[in-house]
Design an enzyme around this catalytic site. Structure first.
Site, short mmCIF file in Angstrom:
data_model
loop_
_atom_site.label_atom_id
_atom_site.label_comp_id
_atom_site.label_asym_id
_atom_site.label_seq_id
_atom_site.Cartn_x
_atom_site.Cartn_y
_atom_site.Cartn_z
N HIS A 1 0.82 -1.22 0.00
CA HIS A 1 0.00 0.00 0.00
C HIS A 1 0.85 1.26 0.00
O HIS A 1 0.66 2.16 -0.81
CB HIS A 1 -0.89 -0.05 1.25
N PHE A 2 1.83 1.32 0.90
CA PHE A 2 2.72 2.48 1.01
C PHE A 2 3.92 2.29 0.10
O PHE A 2 5.06 2.12 0.55
CB PHE A 2 3.14 2.69 2.46
#
Length: 323
Positions: free
Chosen positions: A297-298
């Site tokens: 996600h990051f």
């Protein structure tokens, strides 16, 4: 060795160097200094907004919008990478990072209201036109800003910023349950997502080597979320996210009508936003560019060099001359 022989040897060495290389050897040029990032606050509609800024304000502006549960800190490595040729601004939204967190009785924590505040932020800084990068929560805020003021948007970069139902993974199931049945029990069930362990998981899930993720990012996020009252702010936003999904068709209509230059740079192992959400941009924006990276996600935590280079090329091709 006599002084005369030493001088003669030095002169011969210089002559040979000139013959071989065309000139006397010069010292390597010093590397360019990294752009300085400065930190500021501005009052917007009674809320003190923190922001990071770098680059020449006379250059085209790039506005970086963070997501949950983070802040502009997520862009700490990307900002100087873009600021060599662009004016880069990264605010913290109300309730996040170093910006104010007004009491829920005084500030409505909805995405409509966050967008209103962020619009006010751009106006307070006299940002008349800008490219916008959106991530996670920054996406529905950014889509609202773009749809309301399409003339301001020079380009869009989406880093795991969704606008399509097919982009929602099963990770949204507990939140969707709360949308359908907004009971206290379903609200309380979401508190697990606000714990330090869960926040760390959001950073490391889908990453090939979790040890490559620096701990300061998720530790800082967990500290901000743990502030008194912030849990209720985040739960309010979980509930209101349902209105983002309802507005997806409006955001998609904006894409089709205005055809903004679009770059999607996506962590393909994101537990919340699936690759299908990135591919869907091509359905509405003819020249959308989509790139996937083997991370979570990051994505900037592990792939900032690759992603930053791609963003720079995109900006150079699309907004380098924007005013």
């Amino acid at each position: 060795m006599s002084l005369n022989r030493l001088l003669a040897t030095t002169a011969l060495t210089a002559t040979l160097a000139t013959a071989l290389f065309g000139a006397t050897a010069q010292a390597a040029p010093a590397p360019a200094a990294e752009p300085v990032v400065s930190h500021h606050y501005v009052q917007v509609q009674g809320v003190k907004i923190f922001y990071r800024e770098a680059g020449d304000p006379s250059k085209p502006t790039v506005l970086l919008m963070h997501g949950f549960p983070t802040s502009s800190f997520m862009y700490r490595e990307l900002i100087p990478k873009l600021a060599d040729r662009y004016h880069v601004v990264a605010p913290d939204m109300p309730g996040f990072g170093f910006s104010d967190s007004p009491d829920r009785s005084q500030y409505a924590y909805t995405f409509d209201n966050l967008a209103k505040t962020m619009d006010g932020f751009t106006e307070a800084l006299s940002l008349k036109r800008y490219a916008i990068e959106v991530f996670d929560y920054g996406a529905p805020v950014g889509w609202r800003m773009a749809a309301a003021h399409p003339e301001r948007i020079t380009a869009i970069i989406s880093q795991n910023g969704n606008a399509y139902e097919e982009g929602l993974s099963s990770g949204w199931n507990p939140i969707q349950r709360y949308w359908k049945e907004p009971t206290q029990a379903n609200r309380d069930a979401l508190r697990e997502m606000l714990t330090p362990a869960s926040i760390k998981w959001q950073y490391t899930e889908g990453v090939k080597d979790p040890n490559s993720v620096a701990p300061e990012a998720y530790t800082l996020d967990a500290g901000f979320v743990a502030r008194p009252g912030n849990d209720e702010i985040q739960l309010d936003l979980f509930r209101d996210y349902a209105n983002n999904v309802k507005r997806y068709p409006q955001f998609q209509a904006y894409f089709r009508k205005h055809q903004p230059p679009m770059l999607a740079v996506w962590g393909q192992n994101d537990p919340f936003f699936l690759p299908a959400g990135a591919k869907a941009f091509k359905r509405d924006i003819a020249n959308a560019q989509v790139y996937f990276y083997d991370t979570g996600h990051f994505a900037l935590e592990t792939n900032v060099q690759q992603i930053g280079d791609q963003i720079h090329r995109f900006l150079d091709a699309n907004v380098a001359n924007a005013k």
